[in-house]
Design a protein around this motif. Structure first.
Motif, PDB file in Angstrom:
ATOM      1  N   ILE A   1      52.117  45.007  30.890  1.00 35.80           N
ATOM      2  CA  ILE A   1      50.920  44.193  31.097  1.00 35.80           C
ATOM      3  C   ILE A   1      50.475  43.700  29.726  1.00 35.80           C
ATOM      4  CG2 ILE A   1      48.525  44.190  31.875  1.00 35.80           C
ATOM      5  CD1 ILE A   1      49.337  46.444  33.847  1.00 35.80           C
ATOM      6  N   GLY A   2      50.561  42.416  29.529  1.00 33.84           N
ATOM      7  CA  GLY A   2      50.220  41.795  28.253  1.00 33.84           C
ATOM      8  C   GLY A   2      50.488  40.305  28.329  1.00 33.84           C
ATOM      9  N   PRO A   3      50.619  39.651  27.184  1.00 34.82           N
ATOM     10  CA  PRO A   3      50.849  38.209  27.172  1.00 34.82           C
ATOM     11  C   PRO A   3      52.053  37.817  28.026  1.00 34.82           C
ATOM     12  CG  PRO A   3      50.400  39.008  24.956  1.00 34.82           C
ATOM     13  CD  PRO A   3      50.540  40.222  25.837  1.00 34.82           C
ATOM     14  N   GLY A   4      51.860  36.816  28.882  1.00 37.72           N
ATOM     15  CA  GLY A   4      52.931  36.315  29.742  1.00 37.72           C
ATOM     16  C   GLY A   4      53.134  37.095  31.024  1.00 37.72           C
ATOM     17  N   PHE A   5      52.376  38.158  31.239  1.00 37.09           N
ATOM     18  CA  PHE A   5      52.551  39.017  32.412  1.00 37.09           C
ATOM     19  C   PHE A   5      52.429  38.224  33.711  1.00 37.09           C
ATOM     20  CE2 PHE A   5      50.490  41.916  35.575  1.00 37.09           C
ATOM     21  CZ  PHE A   5      51.572  42.739  35.807  1.00 37.09           C
ATOM     22  N   THR A   6      51.376  37.446  33.840  1.00 40.02           N
ATOM     23  CA  THR A   6      51.137  36.702  35.074  1.00 40.02           C
ATOM     24  C   THR A   6      52.281  35.734  35.366  1.00 40.02           C
ATOM     25  OG1 THR A   6      48.755  36.892  34.752  1.00 40.02           O
ATOM     26  CG2 THR A   6      49.509  35.185  36.274  1.00 40.02           C
TER      27      THR A   6
ATOM     28  N   VAL B   1      50.530  54.611  28.370  1.00 36.89           N
ATOM     29  CA  VAL B   1      49.448  54.249  27.454  1.00 36.89           C
ATOM     30  C   VAL B   1      49.682  52.887  26.805  1.00 36.89           C
ATOM     31  CG1 VAL B   1      50.363  55.400  25.402  1.00 36.89           C
ATOM     32  CG2 VAL B   1      47.869  55.256  25.745  1.00 36.89           C
ATOM     33  N   ASN B   2      50.916  52.406  26.815  1.00 36.12           N
ATOM     34  CA  ASN B   2      51.241  51.089  26.254  1.00 36.12           C
ATOM     35  C   ASN B   2      51.283  50.004  27.326  1.00 36.12           C
ATOM     36  OD1 ASN B   2      51.561  51.948  23.499  1.00 36.12           O
ATOM     37  ND2 ASN B   2      53.386  53.021  24.215  1.00 36.12           N
TER      38      ASN B   2
END
Length: 156
Positions: free
Chosen positions: A104-109, A70-71
Motif C-alpha cells: 500500500i503506497g504510491p501507485g497502489f490504486t 509494518v511496511n
C-alpha cells in the motif's frame, strides 16, 4: 449529512451507503485492516437475481480484510460478499487474494484496478480499498514512528 446548520429543502432519504474501516494490531506483529460496505434503499427493489428486496434490507453487504506488515505489504486478503443483487458477485471473492504481495503506497490504486478491474473484481470492493489503505496508514504509522520497544510495552 452536511453541516446541520445549513438550510435544506424538504427531502426524502432514498439510499444510504455506509463505509466503516477498522485497524487491528495482531499479536504476531502484523495488522488486520477491515473494511465494511453496506448499501440500503428506503424502498423495495425488484428485478435482481436474489428477487425482491424490502425497504431497509441491504442491497450490498461486503467485507474486505487485509493483513499487512509494518511496511504496509499485504500478507493476506479475505473478501466476503454477504449480500449483493446478483448471484455472480460472490465468484470474485477469491480474486482478491491477488493483492498478496502488493504494498500500500504510491501507485497502489492503479495496480489494484489493473488486477481487479472489470469482471475480475467487484467495483464496490475495489472502491473500499481506498478507505482501507488510509485506515492501514492511520493504524500503522503511529506504531511505526515510536522508538523500538514501545509497542511491546503497550501490549502488557
Amino acid at each position: 449529512m452536511v453541516n446541520k446548520s445549513s438550510p435544506t429543502v424538504n427531502r426524502r432519504l432514498l439510499h444510504k451507503r455506509e463505509v466503516k474501516c477498522f485497524g487491528y494490531e495482531r499479536y504476531d506483529g502484523d495488522f488486520d485492516i477491515e473494511g465494511h460496505l453496506t448499501d440500503v434503499k428506503t424502498y423495495g427493489v425488484d428485478g435482481f437475481d436474489r428477487g425482491s428486496m424490502k425497504p431497509g434490507e441491504p442491497v450490498h453487504d461486503m467485507w474486505l480484510r487485509l493483513t499487512v506488515d509494518v511496511n504496509l505489504k499485504i500478507k493476506g486478503s479475505k473478501a466476503e460478499i454477504v449480500w449483493s443483487p446478483y448471484n455472480i458477485c460472490k465468484v470474485v471473492e477469491p480474486n482478491f487474494n491477488q493483492l498478496v504481495g502488493e504494498v500500500i503506497g504510491p501507485g497502489f490504486t492503479k495496480r489494484v484496478r489493473r488486477r481487479l478491474g472489470g469482471t475480475h473484481g467487484c467495483t464496490h470492493l475495489v472502491e473500499l480499498l481506498g478507505p482501507i489503505a488510509t485506515t492501514a496508514f492511520q493504524t500503522i504509522y503511529p506504531k511505526k514512528s515510536k522508538p523500538s520497544g514501545e509497542v511491546d510495552k503497550e501490549r502488557k
